[in-house]
Design a protein around this motif. Structure first.
Motif, short mmCIF file in Angstrom:
data_model
loop_
_atom_site.label_atom_id
_atom_site.label_comp_id
_atom_site.label_asym_id
_atom_site.label_seq_id
_atom_site.Cartn_x
_atom_site.Cartn_y
_atom_site.Cartn_z
N GLY A 1 41.70 38.40 38.44
CA GLY A 1 40.41 38.66 37.10
C GLY A 1 41.10 39.95 37.52
N VAL A 2 41.69 40.96 35.83
CA VAL A 2 41.71 41.61 35.84
C VAL A 2 41.40 42.88 35.16
CG1 VAL A 2 44.27 41.24 36.59
CG2 VAL A 2 43.72 41.09 34.30
N GLY B 1 40.30 36.13 35.06
CA GLY B 1 39.30 36.40 33.70
C GLY B 1 39.86 38.43 33.21
N ASN B 2 39.24 38.12 32.51
CA ASN B 2 39.26 40.30 31.66
C ASN B 2 38.34 39.86 30.17
OD1 ASN B 2 41.01 41.27 29.25
ND2 ASN B 2 40.86 42.52 31.31
N CYS B 3 37.96 41.32 30.48
CA CYS B 3 37.28 41.66 29.71
C CYS B 3 36.94 42.67 28.10
CB CYS B 3 35.55 42.72 30.02
SG CYS B 3 34.39 41.29 31.34
N TRP C 1 35.43 45.74 35.39
CA TRP C 1 34.70 44.17 35.28
C TRP C 1 35.26 43.27 34.94
CZ3 TRP C 1 35.03 48.38 30.88
CH2 TRP C 1 34.83 49.10 30.74
N GLY C 2 36.12 42.42 34.54
CA GLY C 2 36.83 41.23 34.78
C GLY C 2 37.45 41.64 35.64
N ALA C 3 37.38 41.87 36.76
CA ALA C 3 38.55 41.35 37.67
C ALA C 3 36.82 42.04 39.03
CB ALA C 3 39.30 42.41 38.82
N GLY D 1 36.02 37.25 36.66
CA GLY D 1 36.99 37.21 38.08
C GLY D 1 36.48 36.52 39.34
N LEU D 2 35.42 35.28 38.99
CA LEU D 2 34.51 34.92 39.79
C LEU D 2 35.07 34.04 38.95
CD1 LEU D 2 34.02 34.43 43.05
CD2 LEU D 2 31.73 35.07 42.36
#
Length: 362
Positions: A104-105, A49-51, A318-320, A84-85
């Motif tokens: 996620g990162v 996941g990443n935002c 965020w994304g992690a 990430g989840l």
């Protein structure tokens, strides 16, 4: 019985934006963790996941940087803070054989600037984030958390008490070495940067409201802006954490913090387990008032959530962040043997939530 197991779980330290990882791109943070998980098995896929990254396919860049073979595909997922989840949810749902690395990162420090294109004679307009919902239903997260706290009757004092407790718990866990087995050092950084030992309710009470003039949400009872990565290895065989249920759900986008509630209700219903049977609860602490509101709606005593501190103290990359919660479940249920069942849940902009329910299988 579970068909999929989390067999390994690691994360970077969580850095404060502009500090320890100010020059480390999101893909490089992810690669640092992926390198350590590759020996966990024959990797079949990578889902991250990443935002706020540069676009493209951050997961693919991270996988190749980590030295994962060219023939292994990779997918980047964006469900905002739940990314990430959600990556773990997708990996578990579409599982076949071998090992899938999911998590996620995020690098707020190196996130690119974004602009709407020029219209007519006007110049390009910079924006800090993408739209989460249509105009009129897309509040800023802090303002939405403040409104949620007001609607649910969450006082300023209660929010500050929760925030101080998060830092106290995280500081104690850090001193006790509770995080050491889950952290992969990056750039010489070995510990989470944000934790504040000795942070008191009295100190927090001095901070002004930041999102509404008469509000209760402050910089002290809100999460930080952070960098980090977290990844788990999923396999058909244990031991580890058996994934019993995953779920995502939607809520009113003007109250996005409540996204945790229906997602948790879904995983509990899917397993037939009750709140009292869950030993470890990990909610993403974006705002103290938001977590408290979710606990109240669920009928979950808030002292049972994030017993080793949460994002208010550790940080919210965020994304992690959703994957960080999964790593925290693994550490407590498997490494520390703190119980049998665990739930992790996180809310996301646009009015969404994702949850996972796991069982320790030793």
């Amino acid at each position: 019985m579970s068909d999929v197991f989390i067999t390994h779980a690691l994360r970077t330290p969580i850095g404060t934006a502009g500090k320890a990882f100010r020059d480390v791109a999101a893909a490089d943070l992810g690669a640092a963790v992926l390198k350590q998980l590759v020996p966990a098995g024959q990797v079949e896929d990578v889902v991250l996941g990443n935002c706020m990254g540069p676009g493209g396919n951050v997961a693919r860049v991270a996988a190749l940087t980590a030295g994962i073979a060219d023939h292994v595909p990779a997918l980047t997922v964006d469900r905002q803070c739940a990314s990430g989840l959600a990556a773990i949810q997708l990996a578990a749902a579409g599982f076949s054989q071998g090992t899938v690395l999911a998590g996620g990162v995020e690098s707020a420090s190196t996130a690119p600037w974004r602009f709407w294109p020029p219209v007519g004679d006007a110049g390009a307009v910079r924006y800090d984030r993408a739209p989460f919902a249509p105009v009129g239903r897309d509040p800023e997260m802090g303002a939405a958390a403040d409104l949620l706290a007001e609607l649910q009757g969450i006082t300023r004092g209660r929010q500050d008490e929760y925030a101080a407790r998060s830092h106290e718990r995280a500081a104690a866990a850090q001193v006790a070495g509770a995080f050491e087995g889950e952290i992969v050092p990056v750039n010489g950084q070995t510990v989470d940067e944000r934790i504040r030992r000795g942070l008191t309710v009295q100190r927090l009470a001095k901070l002004p409201a930041v999102f509404r003039a008469d509000g209760t949400v402050t910089a002290g009872n809100s999460c930080g802006i952070n960098d980090g990565a977290a990844v788990v290895a999923l396999s058909k065989t244990g031991p580890g954490l058996g994934v019993l249920a995953t779920a995502s759900a939607g809520v009113d986008p003007t109250l996005p913090g409540l996204g945790i509630v229906p997602a948790v209700q879904k995983v509990l219903k899917a397993t037939g387990l009750g709140i009292e049977q869950i030993d470890v609860w990990e909610f993403n602490e974006a705002f103290a008032g938001q977590v408290l509101a979710c606990c109240d709606v669920l009928g979950l005593p808030d002292e049972r959530v994030c017993t080793q501190g949460g994002a208010l103290a550790l940080g919210h990359p965020w994304g992690a962040s959703g994957a960080v919660l999964a790593v925290r479940l693994f550490s407590q249920l498997v490494t520390q043997q703190s119980g049998r069942y665990g739930v992790a849940a996180i809310a996301a902009g646009g009015g969404q939530g994702t949850a996972i329910l796991v069982e320790a299988c030793r």
